[in-house]
Design a protein around this motif. Structure first.
Motif, mmCIF file in Angstrom:
data_model
loop_
_atom_site.group_PDB
_atom_site.id
_atom_site.type_symbol
_atom_site.label_atom_id
_atom_site.label_comp_id
_atom_site.label_asym_id
_atom_site.label_seq_id
_atom_site.Cartn_x
_atom_site.Cartn_y
_atom_site.Cartn_z
ATOM 1 N N PHE A 157 0.513 -1.047 -0.054
ATOM 2 C CA PHE A 157 0.198 -0.328 -0.114
ATOM 3 C C PHE A 157 0.568 1.278 0.076
ATOM 4 N N ARG A 182 -4.641 -7.678 -0.687
ATOM 5 C CA ARG A 182 -5.111 -6.860 -1.513
ATOM 6 C C ARG A 182 -4.763 -5.873 -2.545
ATOM 7 N N ALA A 183 -3.647 -4.958 -1.744
ATOM 8 C CA ALA A 183 -3.636 -3.780 -2.311
ATOM 9 C C ALA A 183 -2.465 -3.756 -3.997
ATOM 10 N N TYR A 210 -3.797 -6.203 -6.264
ATOM 11 C CA TYR A 210 -4.351 -4.867 -7.463
ATOM 12 C C TYR A 210 -3.467 -4.067 -8.229
ATOM 13 N N VAL A 226 -9.153 -3.548 -1.103
ATOM 14 C CA VAL A 226 -8.380 -1.352 -0.494
ATOM 15 C C VAL A 226 -8.979 -0.757 0.286
#
Length: 433
Positions: free
Chosen positions: A108, A219-220, A223, A200
């Motif tokens: 992130f 998830r970041a 992504y 996210v």
């Protein structure tokens, strides 16, 4: 990139209080202190909290316990937006909580560092233009067919189902479908985005457990890999003109910049996926909960732009963003030292009674001027025109004579303790007549 520094998070855990401001103020220490805000006040329609803030007529800026400054009045927000010495909150400050939970190699943090909204001069201007130039008001119509196609596909899938959650089953699917179409993503990739983006988006919650932070982190990473890889593939196999122009402008920029255009676009487009989805949901919610206004738009499609602006005035998707003093700033007699975070409470600016008479009322005839939905100054949202086009396209389809949208359950609970204004759920049914 709309997040919250870890220190600021401590301000939202008690009862709202502030001290009266002295007649003259020369430093942050002289500002009235906003000591704490209770979770049940930081959410919903913000009405009680805003009433308290605006009731103190001699109060302009406020001070938070961590030394940051809070701007909430429309005039202050607009003036500070125009001040070039107020930059973006740097990524390391934005992502402190992630580093504390997952370490310095946070995905992130990498996403934030490559996002245009965390860049400052000299990189900020040229990198912002790489994105913004392609989505100017005079250029967004070329993307309208993709918005219509995505909207109609989702309407067809939703029609006849007893109930859907408008945010997850319509708005998120529309934004991922729209951007997926523009970037040449497969349906499988778009489906994966549908599952990733809502997770996210939890990065913008004030309160997360370490486990929740680690989930956002995973998830970041997924992504960023998915979207940057897809963009790079499009660039390699014959990109559309707008990507060609973006890539050329990126390469020619003689400033410090991300490793590649695909990485920067992937990071910056996170807002295109989730903020646009929240915005569409909030606009439709404002109308559906006022049936007479919904009928007015149905009867007069020319009111669709009015519904867009007024819905987002009352419920902008970003409650606030944080700026950062790049140099000493003087505003309204207050000295804001270099390095001070400044919280721009955009939602409050949209409800300032000095600018908007009867500010909590929904008024389709209200003038557009003065709204702070998309920020301002050199940090004015570069995607505002494409967001407006997509949301208005969807709203025009939803209010057309052959579509019936009905609220099927409670749609009045907003996600608490977040920098985003997001409904927990908006159950509806959609029928094609």
């Amino acid at each position: 990139m709309r997040g919250l520094s870890s220190d600021f998070r401590t301000l939202f855990e008690g009862q709202a209080m502030h001290e009266k401001r002295p007649a003259l103020s020369t430093s942050i220490d002289d500002l009235p202190v906003l000591t704490e805000m209770a979770g049940d006040r930081w959410g919903g329609d913000f009405g009680p909290l805003l009433a308290d803030l605006f009731a103190a007529e001699d109060t302009s800026l406020m001070r938070a316990l961590d030394g940051s400054v809070l701007a909430f009045r429309n005039a202050d927000l607009r003036a500070l937006s125009a001040n070039r010495d107020l930059g973006n909150l740097p990524a390391p400050l934005l992502t402190e909580a992630f580093e504390a939970s997952v370490g310095a190699e946070s995905a992130f943090k990498r996403l934030a560092a490559n996002h245009v909204f965390t860049m400052n001069p000299p990189s900020h201007g040229p990198m912002r233009q790489v994105f913004a130039r392609q989505f100017m008001p005079n250029k967004v119509d070329r993307f309208r067919p993709a918005a219509i196609k995505a909207t109609r596909r989702i309407l067809a899938a939703a029609s006849g189902r007893p109930e859907i959650d408008f945010l997850t089953d319509f708005s998120f699917r529309l934004t991922t479908g729209f951007w997926g179409e523009l970037l040449g993503f497969s349906q499988a990739e778009v489906s994966e985005l549908n599952s990733l983006v809502p997770h996210v988006s939890q990065a913008f919650s004030f309160i997360r457990t370490d486990e929740q932070t680690r989930l956002v982190e995973r998830r970041a990473a997924d992504y960023l890999a998915l979207v940057s890889t897809g963009i790079q593939r499009s660039l390699d196999v014959g990109p559309p003109d707008y990507l060609v122009e973006m890539a050329a402008e990126f390469e020619n920029a003689e400033v410090e910049k991300p490793d590649n255009i695909a990485l920067m676009l992937a990071a910056t487009l996170l807002d295109g996926f989730h903020t646009m989805a929240f915005g569409l949901t909030n606009v439709v919610h404002a109308l559906l909960t006022r049936p007479e206004q919904w009928r007015a738009v149905q009867n007069d499609p020319a009111l669709v732009p009015n519904a867009f602006h007024e819905g987002l005035r009352l419920a902008p998707p970003a409650v606030f963003t944080q700026r950062y003093a790049l140099a000493d700033v003087e505003h309204a007699g207050v000295s804001i030292p270099k390095g001070t975070p400044v919280t721009m409470f955009w939602l409050a600016g949209n409800r300032d009674p000095d600018v908007f008479p009867d500010p909590d009322a929904y008024d389709l005839a209200r003038p557009v001027a003065g709204r702070t939905t998309f920020g301002g100054g050199i940090h004015l949202c570069p995607g505002r025109s494409v967001a407006k086009m997509v949301i208005e396209t969807a709203l025009a389809e939803l209010t057309s004579p052959h579509i019936e949208v009905t609220v099927t359950g409670a749609a009045d609970q907003w996600v608490p303790m977040s920098s985003m204004h997001e409904l927990e759920r908006m159950p509806v049914s959609i029928e094609a007549r």
